[in-house]
Structures are given as structure tokens and as C-alpha cells.
Design a protein around this motif. Structure first.
Motif, mmCIF file in Angstrom:
data_model
loop_
_atom_site.group_PDB
_atom_site.id
_atom_site.type_symbol
_atom_site.label_atom_id
_atom_site.label_comp_id
_atom_site.label_asym_id
_atom_site.label_seq_id
_atom_site.Cartn_x
_atom_site.Cartn_y
_atom_site.Cartn_z
ATOM 1 N N TRP A 147 7.781 97.205 116.290
ATOM 2 C CA TRP A 147 7.243 98.471 115.977
ATOM 3 C C TRP A 147 8.860 99.211 116.163
ATOM 4 O O TRP A 147 9.142 99.986 115.341
ATOM 5 N N ILE A 148 9.466 99.052 117.254
ATOM 6 C CA ILE A 148 10.653 99.850 117.406
ATOM 7 C C ILE A 148 11.705 99.270 116.376
ATOM 8 O O ILE A 148 12.476 100.309 115.583
ATOM 9 N N ALA A 149 11.682 98.130 115.949
ATOM 10 C CA ALA A 149 12.732 97.765 114.791
ATOM 11 C C ALA A 149 12.668 98.438 113.412
ATOM 12 O O ALA A 149 13.394 98.598 113.009
ATOM 13 N N LYS B 95 16.149 95.101 126.729
ATOM 14 C CA LYS B 95 16.429 94.101 127.868
ATOM 15 C C LYS B 95 15.058 93.970 128.650
ATOM 16 O O LYS B 95 15.003 92.980 129.158
ATOM 17 N N LEU B 96 14.299 94.965 128.793
ATOM 18 C CA LEU B 96 13.144 94.729 129.581
ATOM 19 C C LEU B 96 12.148 93.810 128.858
ATOM 20 O O LEU B 96 11.437 93.048 129.534
ATOM 21 N N ILE B 97 12.042 93.960 127.672
ATOM 22 C CA ILE B 97 11.334 93.202 126.863
ATOM 23 C C ILE B 97 11.659 91.924 126.658
ATOM 24 O O ILE B 97 10.935 90.806 126.621
ATOM 25 N N GLY B 98 13.102 91.669 126.546
ATOM 26 C CA GLY B 98 13.858 90.654 126.652
ATOM 27 C C GLY B 98 13.750 89.707 127.631
ATOM 28 O O GLY B 98 14.079 88.635 127.827
ATOM 29 N N GLY B 99 13.054 90.123 128.849
ATOM 30 C CA GLY B 99 12.777 89.513 129.818
ATOM 31 C C GLY B 99 13.765 89.710 131.213
ATOM 32 O O GLY B 99 13.595 89.166 132.469
ATOM 33 N N GLU B 100 14.709 90.738 131.115
ATOM 34 C CA GLU B 100 15.334 90.857 132.080
ATOM 35 C C GLU B 100 14.582 91.665 133.573
ATOM 36 O O GLU B 100 13.502 92.413 133.249
ATOM 37 N N ARG C 68 20.585 112.368 122.052
ATOM 38 C CA ARG C 68 20.880 111.242 121.099
ATOM 39 C C ARG C 68 21.282 110.132 121.889
ATOM 40 O O ARG C 68 20.956 109.256 121.546
ATOM 41 N N ILE C 69 22.384 110.320 122.815
ATOM 42 C CA ILE C 69 22.819 109.288 123.880
ATOM 43 C C ILE C 69 21.627 108.683 124.562
ATOM 44 O O ILE C 69 21.570 107.395 124.537
ATOM 45 N N GLU C 70 20.984 109.421 125.107
ATOM 46 C CA GLU C 70 20.086 108.994 125.905
ATOM 47 C C GLU C 70 18.872 108.336 125.269
ATOM 48 O O GLU C 70 18.176 107.514 125.641
ATOM 49 N N ILE C 71 18.820 108.523 123.811
ATOM 50 C CA ILE C 71 17.735 107.818 123.162
ATOM 51 C C ILE C 71 18.152 106.609 122.930
ATOM 52 O O ILE C 71 17.319 105.268 123.146
ATOM 53 N N ASN C 72 19.570 106.254 122.696
ATOM 54 C CA ASN C 72 19.919 105.130 122.435
ATOM 55 C C ASN C 72 19.920 103.978 123.714
ATOM 56 O O ASN C 72 19.714 103.020 123.868
ATOM 57 N N GLU C 73 20.380 104.846 124.940
ATOM 58 C CA GLU C 73 20.428 104.032 126.119
ATOM 59 C C GLU C 73 18.918 103.586 126.186
ATOM 60 O O GLU C 73 18.640 102.532 126.895
ATOM 61 N N ALA C 74 18.047 104.459 126.190
ATOM 62 C CA ALA C 74 16.797 104.106 126.486
ATOM 63 C C ALA C 74 16.253 102.930 125.665
ATOM 64 O O ALA C 74 15.654 102.044 126.149
ATOM 65 N N HIS C 75 16.720 102.950 124.387
ATOM 66 C CA HIS C 75 16.262 101.739 123.492
ATOM 67 C C HIS C 75 16.777 100.548 123.981
ATOM 68 O O HIS C 75 16.185 99.404 124.175
ATOM 69 N N ILE D 136 9.041 100.536 131.058
ATOM 70 C CA ILE D 136 9.110 100.741 129.574
ATOM 71 C C ILE D 136 8.257 102.010 129.160
ATOM 72 O O ILE D 136 8.746 102.897 128.455
ATOM 73 N N LEU D 137 7.261 102.218 130.046
ATOM 74 C CA LEU D 137 6.715 103.614 129.818
ATOM 75 C C LEU D 137 7.398 104.835 129.965
ATOM 76 O O LEU D 137 7.509 105.759 129.312
ATOM 77 N N LEU D 138 8.307 104.602 130.929
ATOM 78 C CA LEU D 138 9.195 105.878 131.425
ATOM 79 C C LEU D 138 10.185 106.099 130.251
ATOM 80 O O LEU D 138 10.534 107.205 129.820
ATOM 81 N N GLU D 139 10.742 105.027 129.649
ATOM 82 C CA GLU D 139 11.834 105.125 128.584
ATOM 83 C C GLU D 139 11.181 105.609 127.383
ATOM 84 O O GLU D 139 11.702 106.193 126.639
ATOM 85 N N LEU D 140 9.943 105.014 126.956
ATOM 86 C CA LEU D 140 9.288 105.485 125.813
ATOM 87 C C LEU D 140 8.971 106.965 125.820
ATOM 88 O O LEU D 140 9.043 107.925 124.878
#
Lengths: 378, 244
Positions: free
Chosen positions: A210-212, A286-291, A274-281, A136-140
Motif C-alpha cells: 500500500w505504501i509502495a 525498518k519496523l516492517i522489515g523486522g528491525e 516533509r522531512i518527517e514524512i520521509n523519516e517516518a516512512h 507503526i501506528l505512531l508513524e502512520l
């Protein structure tokens, strides 16, 4: 991702480290001669709040014929300090994090995985929760940097709305990082064996809300820019690095993707971000959702006592693959450390992008790459 | 164009209430450390074993101390020993190097007040020339962020100038790498009098994790952190010109 190589002699092991590459300054300034030939020297201190580097724009009339990039101003001996830290893991982690500040989380991951691979008995395998926080830190970090750079691109073509919005939104993502670990750059959290922050999981709900709130604002800011004709006109076709060139000079990361999947101009690099921003989100959701995050470190082998070992660790930093490599002696002492920032591969791409452009297009070409001086100079 | 205009109106004003309101700091923010009076030399040694920076922690004249000029605020010492705590005090900027040293048992911290008449004259118009000399870009980025609408330091007349000719201070980040020495000296020399040097971040103050090169002049303001939080930097700059 980590790889482990065993060698009989230190020379072979050093050759392996050297083969990982790095940026080399042009040996000398090659003079450009002829009617209309002139040279513009810029730096090391630039007009903005950025790092030092020296650029020589060699121009024929209005057009840049060649750009030579001279670095090394930021060299402060990170690799030597890594070796001299002699087993002080806290110090080595901090050194990795301060090699390139905007890539702190990725660097901490690369260093942690390297040590986990080299010393499987000393460092336990990070558990799922630790891997989750690391990712998550990496994607943020990825989102914050891409957002900041897209805003800076907008600023450089005088589209100030998106520049202002993105400047503020980048801060929101940095503050999310700070919520998780107390530091806006994701420092002091990722260590060999896991993470230092205990209860990050309690904060994921807050991050989600926050992200939402912020993601739609970011989408609006970017849509505004990408739908503006005057912006597109400046981005389209500017600073183009064709696919064959990108592959032959060995570009990596965002720049390579822009040249392979798109046509390699400033617009392409902006779109990839822009694509990578979306992919990171998506990944964060998924990570927060428990994957369960994928663990990439095989744990069955460590250093071999009868030879020299090179451990190469690669993390998916936002600019591209960040490589950390260490050479260990038979008695498990670190004798050399090498860091190859993705920027090291991409500086020639920036030089190429400028060919045939006007100097006035340098800022947007530069921002579309946004390479790290300190990461390259180490 | 119309869409851009509407977006601008919808965005509204995003500038934070700080200052004068308190800044919005993260819950795990690590600010000025606090050390219990009765911290022993052994406990300091124990904390030193987990400290990433040489000389950030120490014991002298019977008292433990933390040098904020070296500290990277990672919190490892506080996790090791309960006698050290990192408070939420973000007003860390000081005008003298010695004031960065926090000694055991010290309480009731009051940030120093600017008395330098030349610095006080800059209130309302402080022009900074940023020089990164071996910095890792974290200090640079978090200084740059002060120019965004969220912090908007220009409302206090504080700006980053493009040329040292237009600047009052060099805002130094990084440990002064050997290859930046002459560029830093020249940039400082190019500023008109009166001029100041501001050292921001552990590297610029003490070298931090690295070895520090020589300054062109003694800094008139030290802003500790790795990197300093933007609130710390903005508060320090305002206090530097007597605007806080």
C-alpha cells in the motif's frame, strides 16, 4: 520514555507536576491605542470545520502588532476523569485517546508506558511485536497529519492540486491505520502491557504494498507544491520565528526544529513536515522489515510505598513531545493526572509568528503550526 | 503551471464509488452490534467490567442491550463474551435517540426512513455549520474528510457552510463543554428556520466518556461512533434528506 520521581510529601510531588507547564491565557486583553490601532476578534466558532478558540488580532493599520490567543473552550476535564476512572484501565486508555483525536496513538503509548512503569508487576513488558505495532501506528499517525496539514497549507494559498491530492492521500494513511486496528485514528489497539490486536503482523505485507503505491503519489503531490514559485513566494519569510525566540519561549517539536534547523518561517515548518514524512516512512520500512523496536521502559522500579511518586511519560507525538504524568499516593492510588500536549508550548510561537504580518497570513501561519485546542484545553 | 495541469490529469477522478456502491470498510470494522437473545445479566456484568463507558451496556426487562449512543465501538465486550458481535452494518444514523439502543435478539435491522417533510425538502442542498463543543478533533477531522475528493459529498449538495446564517443544521461534535454552551446556543439561534441539530459521535449524543452539556434543541439526527466512519456519516446525511 518514562521517568519516575519519588517525593516525601504530596506538595513536592504536586510541584513536580506543575513544573511540567501548560498554556496560560493572557490575563487580560491589553488594549492597543493610537492612530490606526484597531482590533479584530475571531472565534470561538471559526469559519472552517475546526475547533474553537478566541483570537484577538491587535493591528496597527494593515499589520498585526500583537495576537492574543484565548483558549479553554474545549475543556472537558480529561485529567479529572482520568483520576475518577479509578483503575478502569479501558476507560483511562479511551480517555487518553480522546484527549486529542489526531494524537490518539501517541497518547495511548504515553499512557501505556506510564502504567507499565508504575506497575511493573501488574502489566507485563510489551513484547517486540506489540512495540512494533505501537511504533507503526505512531508513524502512520505522523504521516497522515503532516500530509493533511501540507495539503491544507496548499489550499490556503489556493494551490488546489496539492490540496486535493493530499486530502485524498491522508485518507489512505488513515485507512492503513484502520487496516491494522479497525479504527482510522489508531484507537482501541494500544493498552498497558501490549496491544489488543492479535494478528497485525499478517497485515504488514499489505501495508508495505500500500505504501509502495501511495508514497510516490505523495512525493509527486509535495514536489508539485514545493516547486511552484507562487507557493514558495507565499511561504518564504512568512510567519518567521527566529531561533533565539523559539528557544527562549520554549517551542517544541516541528516548530522548534523549523526554527533551529531552518529559518523558522512557514516554508521551514512545511519542509520539516516533509522531512518527517520521509523519516517516518524509513522507520516504518525498518519496523516492517523486522528491525526490533527499542524498548524504552526500564522495568526495575515501581511505586515506593513510603512516599508519593510522580511518573512522567513522554511519547514522540507528531507535533512534538507529548507528556503524560501521574501522581500516585503511597497506597498506589492515582491522585492527579496531567497531560501536556506539545501544542501547550507552541501557542506563543503562533502568536509570535503573526507579529508584523497581515491578518490574511494568519491561515497559513496557523496551518503551519496546526496546534491542538482540545489537547491544550484537556 | 503546465506541470500542475499534467499532474491534475494524471490524478484522474478519485471519488469513491460509494454511494451507490458499498463503502470500502476495513476488515476489522466494528459496526452495529448484535446480541444473542439468551445473554444473561451475569454475562452483561462481566462485559461491563471491561467496558470503558458507563451505561453503554446494560440489562433491562430481561434483556441485554447496547446503547450505540454511548458505545465507542472498541470491541472489548465482544472479546470478553461471544454473545456480542460487532457486525459490518455501517448505516448507524437514526432520527430518534431510542433507536440507538440495540436489544438482545433483535435481527433484521433496517435503517429508519426519513418522514419529516422539512428535512426532505433539503434534498440536494443541505448546508451544515460545524460546531465543535469539547470535541477531540477526531469527529471534526472525519467530517472534514467528506469534503475531500475521495468522498466528495458536495456532489449531493451537502456542504459545510462558513456561517450559521447560510446553514440548515448545526453539526455538533463534542460533549458540549461548559465554555462552549453560549457559543453553541448563539450559533444555533443564528440559523434561519427551518433548522436542525445533528449530533455526531458518542460525545455529542450522550457525552460518551464525558458528561454532556445541554443542547440548544433536540437533535434531528444521531450519528454514533467514536468517531463515526465517514461512510456512516455520509449515508446518515443522505438518508436524513431522503437521498438514500
Amino acid at each position: 520514555m518514562t521517568e519516575l520521581f519519588s517525593f516525601k510529601t504530596i506538595e513536592e510531588a504536586e510541584a513536580k507536576l506543575d513544573s511540567l507547564g501548560g498554556y496560560k491565557d493572557p490575563a487580560e486583553v491589553v488594549p492597543l491605542k493610537g492612530a490606526g490601532a484597531h482590533e479584530v476578534a475571531v472565534g470561538p466558532v471559526h469559519a472552517g470545520v475546526i475547533e474553537p478558540g478566541h483570537f484577538r488580532f491587535q493591528c496597527m493599520g494593515e499589520d498585526v502588532y500583537n495576537l492574543q490567543i484565548f483558549l479553554g473552550y474545549q475543556h472537558r476535564g480529561v485529567e479529572e476523569a482520568m483520576v475518577n476512572a479509578g483503575g478502569n484501565i479501558a476507560r483511562q486508555t479511551a480517555l487518553a485517546e480522546t484527549c486529542a483525536g489526531d494524537t490518539s496513538a501517541a497518547a495511548a503509548i504515553a499512557f501505556a508506558e506510564l502504567m507499565e512503569r508504575a506497575f511493573p508487576l501488574r502489566f507485563q513488558a510489551p513484547d517486540n511485536e506489540a512495540l512494533r505495532l505501537r511504533n507503526i501506528l505512531l508513524e502512520l499517525e505522523r504521516i497522515a497529519n503532516h500530509t493533511g496539514d501540507l495539503g491544507a497549507l496548499a489550499g490556503d494559498v489556493a494551490f488546489l492540486q496539492t490540496a486535493s491530492f493530499c486530502g485524498r492521500i491522508r485518507g489512505e494513511y488513515l485507512n492503513m491505520t484502520a487496516l491494522l486496528c479497525g479504527n482510522r485514528f489508531g484507537r482501541n489497539a494500544i493498552v498497558p502491557g501490549g496491544v489488543r490486536t492479535g494478528d497485525a503482523a499478517d497485515k504488514y505485507g499489505e501495508i508495505k504494498t500500500w505504501i509502495a503505491r501511495v508514497k510516490p503519489e505523495l512525493d509527486r503531490a509535495l514536489k508539485l507544491m514545493f516547486h511552484e514559485h507562487s507557493v514558495c513566494d507565499r511561504f518564504d519569510g512568512t510567519g518567521r520565528v527566529p531561533r533565539d525566540v523559539a528557544e527562549s519561549i520554549g517551542l517544541v517539536g516541528v516548530a522548534r526544529r523549523a526554527s533551529v534547523e531552518f529559518n523558522g518561517d512557514v516554508m521551514a515548518r512545511a519542509l520539516v513536515r516533509r522531512i518527517e514524512i520521509n523519516e517516518a516512512h524509513t522507520k516504518i520500512a525498518k519496523l516492517i522489515g523486522g528491525e526490533a523496536p527499542a524498548s524504552e521502559t526500564p522495568r526495575f522500579d515501581g511505586l515506593k510505598p513510603d512516599g508519593f511518586t510522580v511518573v512522567v511519560s513522554t511519547s514522540a507525538a507528531w507535533r512534538g513531545p507529548l507528556v503524560h504524568a501521574a501522581l500516585f499516593s503511597p497506597d498506589a492510588k492515582m491522585v492527579r493526572y496531567k497531560i501536556v500536549d506539545p501544542s501547550a508550548h507552541n501557542w506563543p510561537g503562533l502568536a509570535w509568528a503573526l507579529r508584523g504580518e497581515q491578518i490574511s497570513n494568519f491561515p497559513i501561519c496557523n496551518k503551519s503550526f496546526n496546534l491542538s485546542y482540545c489537547g491544550t484545553d484537556r | 503551471m503546465l506541470k500542475a495541469f499534467i499532474a491534475r490529469i494524471k490524478e484522474g477522478c478519485r471519488t469513491g464509488a460509494f454511494p451507490p456502491a458499498e463503502p470500502n470498510l476495513p476488515p476489522d470494522f466494528r459496526g452495529r452490534p448484535e446480541i444473542d437473545e439468551a445473554t444473561s445479566a451475569e454475562e452483561v456484568e462481566e462485559m461491563k467490567s471491561v467496558c470503558p463507558v458507563d451505561g453503554a451496556l446494560g440489562f433491562s426487562e430481561g434483556k441485554a442491550f447496547i446503547d450505540m449512543g454511548r458505545c465507542i465501538f472498541c470491541g472489548r465486550c465482544a472479546a470478553k463474551c461471544t454473545k456480542v458481535r460487532f457486525t459490518r452494518e455501517y448505516r448507524l444514523g437514526v432520527f430518534k435517540r431510542d433507536d440507538l439502543v440495540v436489544r438482545a435478539g433483535e435481527g433484521g435491522y433496517v435503517p429508519p426512513v426519513q418522514t419529516d417533510a422539512e428535512a426532505l425538502r433539503l434534498k440536494g442542498s443541505l448546508q451544515l455549520r460545524e460546531v465543535s463543543a469539547g470535541g477531540c478533533a477526531a469527529c471534526e477531522l472525519d467530517a472534514n474528510v467528506l469534503g475531500t475528493p475521495a468522498w466528495d459529498m458536495a456532489r449531493f449538495g451537502i456542504r459545510f457552510a462558513a456561517s450559521p446564517r447560510h446553514a440548515d443544521t448545526v453539526y455538533l461534535t463534542g460533549p458540549v463543554s461548559r465554555n462552549m454552551r453560549s457559543a453553541l446556543d448563539k450559533t444555533y439561534a443564528a440559523m434561519p428556520e427551518p433548522k436542525f441539530l445533528i449530533a455526531a459521535g458518542a460525545c455529542a449524543i450522550s457525552g460518551g466518556l464525558y458528561e454532556r452539556g445541554e443542547y440548544p434543541a433536540e437533535p434531528a439526527l444521531y450519528i454514533p461512533g467514536c468517531p463515526p466512519h465517514p461512510a456512516t456519516t455520509l449515508e446518515a446525511l443522505l438518508r436524513f434528506v431522503g437521498d438514500m
